[in-house]
Design a protein around this motif. Structure first.
Motif, PDB file in Angstrom:
ATOM      1  N   ALA A   1       0.837  -1.197   0.000  1.00  9.49           N
ATOM      2  CA  ALA A   1       0.000   0.000   0.000  1.00  9.49           C
ATOM      3  C   ALA A   1       0.873   1.249   0.000  1.00  9.49           C
ATOM      4  CB  ALA A   1      -0.932  -0.005   1.195  1.00  9.49           C
ATOM      5  N   ASN A   2       1.507   1.519   1.116  1.00 16.06           N
ATOM      6  CA  ASN A   2       2.355   2.699   1.184  1.00 16.06           C
ATOM      7  C   ASN A   2       3.525   2.420   2.107  1.00 16.06           C
ATOM      8  OD1 ASN A   2       1.032   2.737   3.635  1.00 16.06           O
ATOM      9  ND2 ASN A   2       0.480   4.878   3.552  1.00 16.06           N
ATOM     10  N   VAL A   3       4.545   3.223   1.960  1.00 21.42           N
ATOM     11  CA  VAL A   3       5.748   3.070   2.761  1.00 21.42           C
ATOM     12  C   VAL A   3       5.765   4.205   3.780  1.00 21.42           C
ATOM     13  CG1 VAL A   3       8.259   3.059   2.722  1.00 21.42           C
ATOM     14  CG2 VAL A   3       6.986   2.046   0.828  1.00 21.42           C
ATOM     15  N   HIS A   4       5.822   3.844   5.029  1.00 22.44           N
ATOM     16  CA  HIS A   4       5.942   4.854   6.077  1.00 22.44           C
ATOM     17  C   HIS A   4       7.412   5.193   6.274  1.00 22.44           C
ATOM     18  CE1 HIS A   4       1.858   4.825   7.609  1.00 22.44           C
ATOM     19  NE2 HIS A   4       1.874   3.520   7.448  1.00 22.44           N
ATOM     20  N   PRO A   5       7.685   6.424   6.568  1.00 21.18           N
ATOM     21  CA  PRO A   5       9.068   6.786   6.853  1.00 21.18           C
ATOM     22  C   PRO A   5       9.441   6.459   8.297  1.00 21.18           C
ATOM     23  CG  PRO A   5       7.697   8.721   6.904  1.00 21.18           C
ATOM     24  CD  PRO A   5       6.821   7.567   6.476  1.00 21.18           C
ATOM     25  N   MET A   6       8.818   5.427   8.870  1.00 21.44           N
ATOM     26  CA  MET A   6       9.099   5.075  10.256  1.00 21.44           C
ATOM     27  C   MET A   6      10.175   3.995  10.309  1.00 21.44           C
ATOM     28  SD  MET A   6       6.574   4.174  13.412  1.00 21.44           S
ATOM     29  CE  MET A   6       6.009   2.569  12.892  1.00 21.44           C
ATOM     30  N   VAL A   7      11.277   4.362  10.920  1.00 21.42           N
ATOM     31  CA  VAL A   7      12.386   3.429  11.117  1.00 21.42           C
ATOM     32  C   VAL A   7      12.688   3.449  12.609  1.00 21.42           C
ATOM     33  CG1 VAL A   7      14.796   2.915  10.609  1.00 21.42           C
ATOM     34  CG2 VAL A   7      13.326   3.895   8.828  1.00 21.42           C
ATOM     35  N   ILE A   8      12.755   2.262  13.202  1.00 26.64           N
ATOM     36  CA  ILE A   8      12.973   2.154  14.641  1.00 26.64           C
ATOM     37  C   ILE A   8      14.256   1.378  14.892  1.00 26.64           C
ATOM     38  CG2 ILE A   8      12.029   1.268  16.808  1.00 26.64           C
ATOM     39  CD1 ILE A   8       9.245   1.343  15.398  1.00 26.64           C
ATOM     40  N   LEU A   9      15.132   1.941  15.700  1.00 26.05           N
ATOM     41  CA  LEU A   9      16.343   1.252  16.099  1.00 26.05           C
ATOM     42  C   LEU A   9      15.968   0.174  17.107  1.00 26.05           C
ATOM     43  CD1 LEU A   9      19.426   1.226  15.795  1.00 26.05           C
ATOM     44  CD2 LEU A   9      19.535   2.851  17.688  1.00 26.05           C
ATOM     45  N   ALA A  10      16.457  -1.038  16.890  1.00 23.29           N
ATOM     46  CA  ALA A  10      16.161  -2.181  17.763  1.00 23.29           C
ATOM     47  C   ALA A  10      17.481  -2.864  18.096  1.00 23.29           C
ATOM     48  CB  ALA A  10      15.205  -3.146  17.074  1.00 23.29           C
ATOM     49  N   GLY A  11      18.173  -2.351  19.106  1.00 27.05           N
ATOM     50  CA  GLY A  11      19.515  -2.855  19.400  1.00 27.05           C
ATOM     51  C   GLY A  11      20.433  -2.455  18.269  1.00 27.05           C
ATOM     52  N   SER A  12      21.071  -3.439  17.626  1.00 31.32           N
ATOM     53  CA  SER A  12      21.922  -3.135  16.469  1.00 31.32           C
ATOM     54  C   SER A  12      21.180  -3.358  15.154  1.00 31.32           C
ATOM     55  CB  SER A  12      23.192  -3.994  16.504  1.00 31.32           C
ATOM     56  OG  SER A  12      22.845  -5.366  16.470  1.00 31.32           O
ATOM     57  N   ASP A  13      19.901  -3.705  15.230  1.00 25.82           N
ATOM     58  CA  ASP A  13      19.054  -3.915  14.058  1.00 25.82           C
ATOM     59  C   ASP A  13      18.050  -2.773  13.940  1.00 25.82           C
ATOM     60  OD1 ASP A  13      20.270  -6.421  13.520  1.00 25.82           O
ATOM     61  OD2 ASP A  13      18.907  -7.422  14.905  1.00 25.82           O
ATOM     62  N   TYR A  14      17.176  -2.872  12.951  1.00 23.68           N
ATOM     63  CA  TYR A  14      16.166  -1.844  12.722  1.00 23.68           C
ATOM     64  C   TYR A  14      14.837  -2.502  12.377  1.00 23.68           C
ATOM     65  CZ  TYR A  14      20.375   0.950  11.920  1.00 23.68           C
ATOM     66  OH  TYR A  14      21.598   1.557  12.048  1.00 23.68           O
ATOM     67  N   PHE A  15      13.754  -1.825  12.710  1.00 23.12           N
ATOM     68  CA  PHE A  15      12.452  -2.185  12.171  1.00 23.12           C
ATOM     69  C   PHE A  15      12.057  -1.092  11.196  1.00 23.12           C
ATOM     70  CE2 PHE A  15      11.933  -5.045  15.810  1.00 23.12           C
ATOM     71  CZ  PHE A  15      11.389  -6.140  15.171  1.00 23.12           C
ATOM     72  N   VAL A  16      11.644  -1.494  10.010  1.00 25.18           N
ATOM     73  CA  VAL A  16      11.132  -0.581   9.001  1.00 25.18           C
ATOM     74  C   VAL A  16       9.660  -0.929   8.843  1.00 25.18           C
ATOM     75  CG1 VAL A  16      11.335   0.231   6.632  1.00 25.18           C
ATOM     76  CG2 VAL A  16      13.376  -0.528   7.861  1.00 25.18           C
ATOM     77  N   CYS A  17       8.802   0.079   8.933  1.00 19.79           N
ATOM     78  CA  CYS A  17       7.361  -0.173   8.968  1.00 19.79           C
ATOM     79  C   CYS A  17       6.666   0.307   7.703  1.00 19.79           C
ATOM     80  CB  CYS A  17       6.756   0.511  10.181  1.00 19.79           C
ATOM     81  SG  CYS A  17       7.550  -0.012  11.722  1.00 19.79           S
ATOM     82  N   SER A  18       5.658  -0.456   7.305  1.00 22.46           N
ATOM     83  CA  SER A  18       4.887  -0.165   6.111  1.00 22.46           C
ATOM     84  C   SER A  18       3.452  -0.614   6.348  1.00 22.46           C
ATOM     85  CB  SER A  18       5.502  -0.917   4.925  1.00 22.46           C
ATOM     86  OG  SER A  18       4.826  -0.614   3.737  1.00 22.46           O
ATOM     87  N   GLU A  19       2.631  -0.459   5.348  1.00 18.55           N
ATOM     88  CA  GLU A  19       1.263  -0.972   5.403  1.00 18.55           C
ATOM     89  C   GLU A  19       0.990  -1.773   4.145  1.00 18.55           C
ATOM     90  OE1 GLU A  19      -1.330   2.377   5.805  1.00 18.55           O
ATOM     91  OE2 GLU A  19      -1.132   2.396   7.976  1.00 18.55           O
ATOM     92  N   MET A  20       0.087  -2.720   4.293  1.00 19.52           N
ATOM     93  CA  MET A  20      -0.390  -3.506   3.166  1.00 19.52           C
ATOM     94  C   MET A  20      -1.914  -3.466   3.214  1.00 19.52           C
ATOM     95  SD  MET A  20       2.200  -6.097   1.985  1.00 19.52           S
ATOM     96  CE  MET A  20       3.960  -5.992   2.152  1.00 19.52           C
TER      97      MET A  20
END
Length: 125
Positions: A63-82
Motif C-alpha cells: 500500500a504505502n511506505v511509512h518513513p518510520m524506522v525504529i532502532l532495535a539494538g543493532s538492528d532496525y524495524f522498518v514499517c509499512s502498510e499492506m
C-alpha cells in the motif's frame, strides 16, 4: 522502482517524525532493503502469509511506505502498510540487519504490531 526509491528518500528526509538519530542515508538504505524484499516475495503483485493472530492464510498487497524506522539494538524495524483483498489496512514490519555491509530483511511481521511492541519493550526501547 527508481521513482519509488526517490520518493521514499524524499519522504524520509523531510519527515521530522522519523527516528532523528538514524542518518538519512541509512534510512534510505533500510527502506530500499524493505522494498527489495517485498518485490522478491510477491507473486503476481501480492503476498500470502499465515496470520498468526487469526491462524488463517491471508493475501495482501503493498500500500504505502511509512518513513518510520525504529532502532532495535543493532538492528532496525522498518514499517509499512499492506492492503488485504477486502480493502483493510494491515501493518507490515520488517526486521532489517546489516550483513557484510548490506542491509537485509531477516524477518517480515504482518498484522502483528503487538509482537513488535513487546519485543521493543524487552530490549529497552
Amino acid at each position: 522502482m527508481i521513482r519509488l526509491l526517490c520518493m521514499v528518500a524524499v519522504v524520509i528526509s523531510s519527515n521530522p517524525a522519523a527516528a532523528a538519530d538514524i542518518p538519512t542515508e541509512v534510512k534510505a538504505k533500510l527502506q530500499s532493503a524493505m522494498i527489495s524484499h517485498v518485490d522478491g516475495v510477491m507473486v503476481d503483485g501480492s503476498y500470502t502469509y499465515l496470520d498468526t493472530t487469526t491462524n488463517a492464510f491471508e493475501t495482501v498487497y503493498p500500500a504505502n511506505v511509512h518513513p518510520m524506522v525504529i532502532l532495535a539494538g543493532s538492528d532496525y524495524f522498518v514499517c509499512s502498510e499492506m492492503i488485504t483483498e477486502g480493502g483493510d489496512t494491515v501493518t507490515a514490519d520488517f526486521l532489517v540487519r546489516e550483513v557484510s555491509g548490506d542491509y537485509k530483511v531477516v524477518q517480515m511481521i504482518v498484522n502483528n504490531r503487538g509482537a513488535l511492541q513487546a519485543a521493543m519493550k524487552n530490549i529497552g526501547n
